[in-house]
Write a protein that holds these residues in place. Structure first.
Motif, PDB file in Angstrom:
ATOM      1  N   ASP A 109       0.832  -1.202   0.000  1.00 47.93           N
ATOM      2  CA  ASP A 109       0.000   0.000   0.000  1.00 47.93           C
ATOM      3  C   ASP A 109       0.868   1.254   0.000  1.00 47.93           C
ATOM      4  O   ASP A 109       0.561   2.237  -0.707  1.00 47.93           O
ATOM      5  CB  ASP A 109      -0.933   0.014   1.216  1.00 47.93           C
ATOM      6  CG  ASP A 109      -2.032  -1.039   1.114  1.00 47.93           C
ATOM      7  OD1 ASP A 109      -2.239  -1.558   0.002  1.00 47.93           O
ATOM      8  OD2 ASP A 109      -2.663  -1.337   2.141  1.00 47.93           O
ATOM      9  N   ARG A 136       3.916   1.392  -1.087  1.00 46.78           N
ATOM     10  CA  ARG A 136       4.589   1.433  -2.384  1.00 46.78           C
ATOM     11  C   ARG A 136       3.688   2.049  -3.447  1.00 46.78           C
ATOM     12  O   ARG A 136       4.124   2.892  -4.236  1.00 46.78           O
ATOM     13  CB  ARG A 136       5.004   0.015  -2.786  1.00 46.78           C
ATOM     14  CG  ARG A 136       5.639  -0.062  -4.167  1.00 46.78           C
ATOM     15  CD  ARG A 136       6.000  -1.495  -4.526  1.00 46.78           C
ATOM     16  NE  ARG A 136       6.445  -1.576  -5.907  1.00 46.78           N
ATOM     17  CZ  ARG A 136       7.660  -1.287  -6.336  1.00 46.78           C
ATOM     18  NH1 ARG A 136       8.570  -0.900  -5.468  1.00 46.78           N
ATOM     19  NH2 ARG A 136       7.972  -1.382  -7.606  1.00 46.78           N
ATOM     20  N   ARG A 137       2.420   1.638  -3.469  1.00 47.65           N
ATOM     21  CA  ARG A 137       1.491   2.207  -4.449  1.00 47.65           C
ATOM     22  C   ARG A 137       1.341   3.700  -4.252  1.00 47.65           C
ATOM     23  O   ARG A 137       1.271   4.470  -5.230  1.00 47.65           O
ATOM     24  CB  ARG A 137       0.133   1.498  -4.351  1.00 47.65           C
ATOM     25  CG  ARG A 137       0.096   0.128  -5.000  1.00 47.65           C
ATOM     26  CD  ARG A 137      -1.325  -0.406  -5.116  1.00 47.65           C
ATOM     27  NE  ARG A 137      -1.871  -0.742  -3.800  1.00 47.65           N
ATOM     28  CZ  ARG A 137      -1.757  -1.921  -3.223  1.00 47.65           C
ATOM     29  NH1 ARG A 137      -1.089  -2.900  -3.835  1.00 47.65           N
ATOM     30  NH2 ARG A 137      -2.298  -2.152  -2.040  1.00 47.65           N
ATOM     31  N   TRP A 138       1.282   4.146  -3.001  1.00 48.74           N
ATOM     32  CA  TRP A 138       1.153   5.576  -2.733  1.00 48.74           C
ATOM     33  C   TRP A 138       2.382   6.326  -3.234  1.00 48.74           C
ATOM     34  O   TRP A 138       2.263   7.410  -3.825  1.00 48.74           O
ATOM     35  CB  TRP A 138       0.973   5.813  -1.229  1.00 48.74           C
ATOM     36  CG  TRP A 138       0.763   7.261  -0.893  1.00 48.74           C
ATOM     37  CD1 TRP A 138      -0.411   7.957  -0.932  1.00 48.74           C
ATOM     38  CD2 TRP A 138       1.773   8.203  -0.500  1.00 48.74           C
ATOM     39  NE1 TRP A 138      -0.200   9.279  -0.581  1.00 48.74           N
ATOM     40  CE2 TRP A 138       1.134   9.450  -0.310  1.00 48.74           C
ATOM     41  CE3 TRP A 138       3.145   8.105  -0.286  1.00 48.74           C
ATOM     42  CZ2 TRP A 138       1.823  10.592   0.092  1.00 48.74           C
ATOM     43  CZ3 TRP A 138       3.844   9.239   0.098  1.00 48.74           C
ATOM     44  CH2 TRP A 138       3.179  10.472   0.286  1.00 48.74           C
ATOM     45  N   THR A 180       6.807  -2.170 -11.312  1.00 50.69           N
ATOM     46  CA  THR A 180       6.341  -3.505 -10.916  1.00 50.69           C
ATOM     47  C   THR A 180       7.443  -4.324 -10.244  1.00 50.69           C
ATOM     48  O   THR A 180       7.284  -5.538 -10.065  1.00 50.69           O
ATOM     49  CB  THR A 180       5.813  -4.282 -12.139  1.00 50.69           C
ATOM     50  OG1 THR A 180       6.879  -4.467 -13.088  1.00 50.69           O
ATOM     51  CG2 THR A 180       4.648  -3.550 -12.789  1.00 50.69           C
TER      52      THR A 180
END
Length: 421
Positions: free
Chosen positions: A281, A283-285, A395
């Motif tokens: 989470d 990392r996505r932010w 990714t």
């Protein structure tokens, strides 16, 4: 139960059991529950080798800043404690480098090199570091395409750190592998409880470092230029009339700075990838907010600092959090525990890039006169590399569990396999 009472009833051998758990694969993968157990024993925890473990942020911070009461392990202390551990050649050498000096010797040596990583110097290095990061990530990408995965620690973290030092100091590229291997061997002398075999390895590493960097300083003495080492030689010629002594002082500075960088920054760079991988989470932010890379670096430094334990000795008899400390007694500031102290940081075991005041809430770079002199460069390297990873490898993920060297004080990856699949 009062803190001092809690400390008096602790069985020191239970501490050994916890430290043993830190050395195994499970403890290396996640040491923080173990450090939490130690911290919950109290702010000052006795160890069976006659030292005290300092676990709270407040006390660690105070000790690291107070060089009058709590001293670095200098030559004088090591001479008084010249047993098998502290009399080893690799250990005695550390009493002469910058981290082992106390005023006035520390003051003289620290002033001799000035503000080596000021804003101007860092900006001069930035372009070269950015191009190096891109080159190393190109190599990583090619290896992943060829083999399906690649070792980030070996191909990127280790190479980026030695390349930064090598470029700054003018170390020949052909010597990078040698210098790195010697440094990794020598660092065992700074472990909390090194084994005899580790000390023997450290002695070999120290002798190799001495031989290599003494020759490097000699070469710059014979062929001076406008490089950093030549500048230090000129400075020490004004401080020390004996040229042999001056060159020895420069050798100690160069050896210390290179070793310190190779044993900390490379771990920080791998920690960036591993920590973000374990917190998708976050990392996505970060991928959506790449301008927040500096905050991410600071939170990684707090959450999993490269150095978990540093050591001082008491300058005089004193009492710390109700616990008597004798003159010359060792104390270990457990930075890994202090950085997760709930008295300092809310919800400390949660990795949160958006945490407010993150740069003020960790001791990853130490404190006081021994605050890491390469902190500015380490931060810049980490920010450059993480920015490039976020941009080029959205990714990227860790493909199999990392492997660590069996250390307690200085963290070190031996493998960090990654892929983009």
């Amino acid at each position: 139960m009062a803190l001092s009472e809690r400390n008096t009833v602790i069985n020191p051998r239970s501490v050994v059991s916890l430290l043993s758990r830190l050395r195994n694969a499970r403890g290396q993968a996640d040491p923080y529950p173990i450090f939490k157990e130690i911290r919950e024993m109290g702010e000052v925890v006795p160890a069976p080798w006659g030292a005290q473990l300092i676990t709270s942020y407040e006390l660690c911070d105070r000790i690291l800043r107070d060089n009058k009461s709590w001293r670095a392990l200098d030559d004088a202390w090591r001479t008084r404690r010249a047993d098998g551990r502290w009399g080893a050649p690799s250990a005695t050498e550390l009493g002469s480098v910058l981290q082992g000096l106390n005023p006035p010797d520390h003051t003289k040596n620290r002033r001799s090199i000035g503000n080596i990583f000021d804003r101007h110097t860092l900006e001069k290095l930035r372009g070269r570091l950015e191009s190096t990061a891109e080159e190393l990530l190109d190599n990583l990408s090619a290896r992943i395409q060829e083999e399906g995965e690649a070792d980030f620690s070996v191909l990127v973290s280790e190479e980026f750190t030695i390349a930064a030092m090598g470029h700054w100091l003018g170390i020949p590229r052909a010597d990078y592998d040698l210098v790195r291997s010697l440094s990794h061997a020598h660092i065992y002398a700074q472990e909390l409880l090194p084994t005899p075999s580790q000390l023997a390895t450290a002695n070999v590493g120290m002798l190799g470092m001495r031989r290599y960097f003494t020759n490097l300083v000699k070469e710059r003495r014979n062929h001076p230029g406008d490089d950093v080492i030549s500048s230090w030689i000129r400075t020490w010629d004004t401080l020390e009339p004996d040229r042999e002594a001056a060159d020895h002082a420069v050798y100690l500075l160069v050896m210390f700075i290179v070793g310190a960088a190779l044993e900390t920054t490379s771990t920080l760079l791998s920690n960036l990838v591993w920590t973000l991988d374990q917190h998708p989470d976050q990392r996505r932010w970060l991928l959506a907010n790449p301008h927040e890379v500096p905050r991410a670096v600071e939170e990684v430094l707090r959450y999993d600092p490269p150095v978990h334990v540093t050591t001082r000795y008491a300058a005089q008899d004193t009492v710390l959090a109700g616990v008597p400390i004798a003159k010359d007694q060792l104390i270990h500031t457990v930075i890994a525990a202090a950085n997760h102290d709930p008295a300092r940081t809310n919800d400390p075991d949660t990795f949160d890039i958006r945490r407010e005041g993150g740069h003020l809430s960790h001791l990853a770079f130490g404190g006081g006169i021994h605050y890491c002199i390469g902190a500015g460069l380490a931060r810049m390297e980490a920010q450059i590399l993480l920015s490039a990873v976020v941009r080029r490898f959205p990714t990227l993920r860790v493909s199999s569990p990392p492997q660590w060297e069996s250390r307690v004080a200085f963290r070190h990856y031996t493998a960090l396999p990654v892929t983009t699949g």
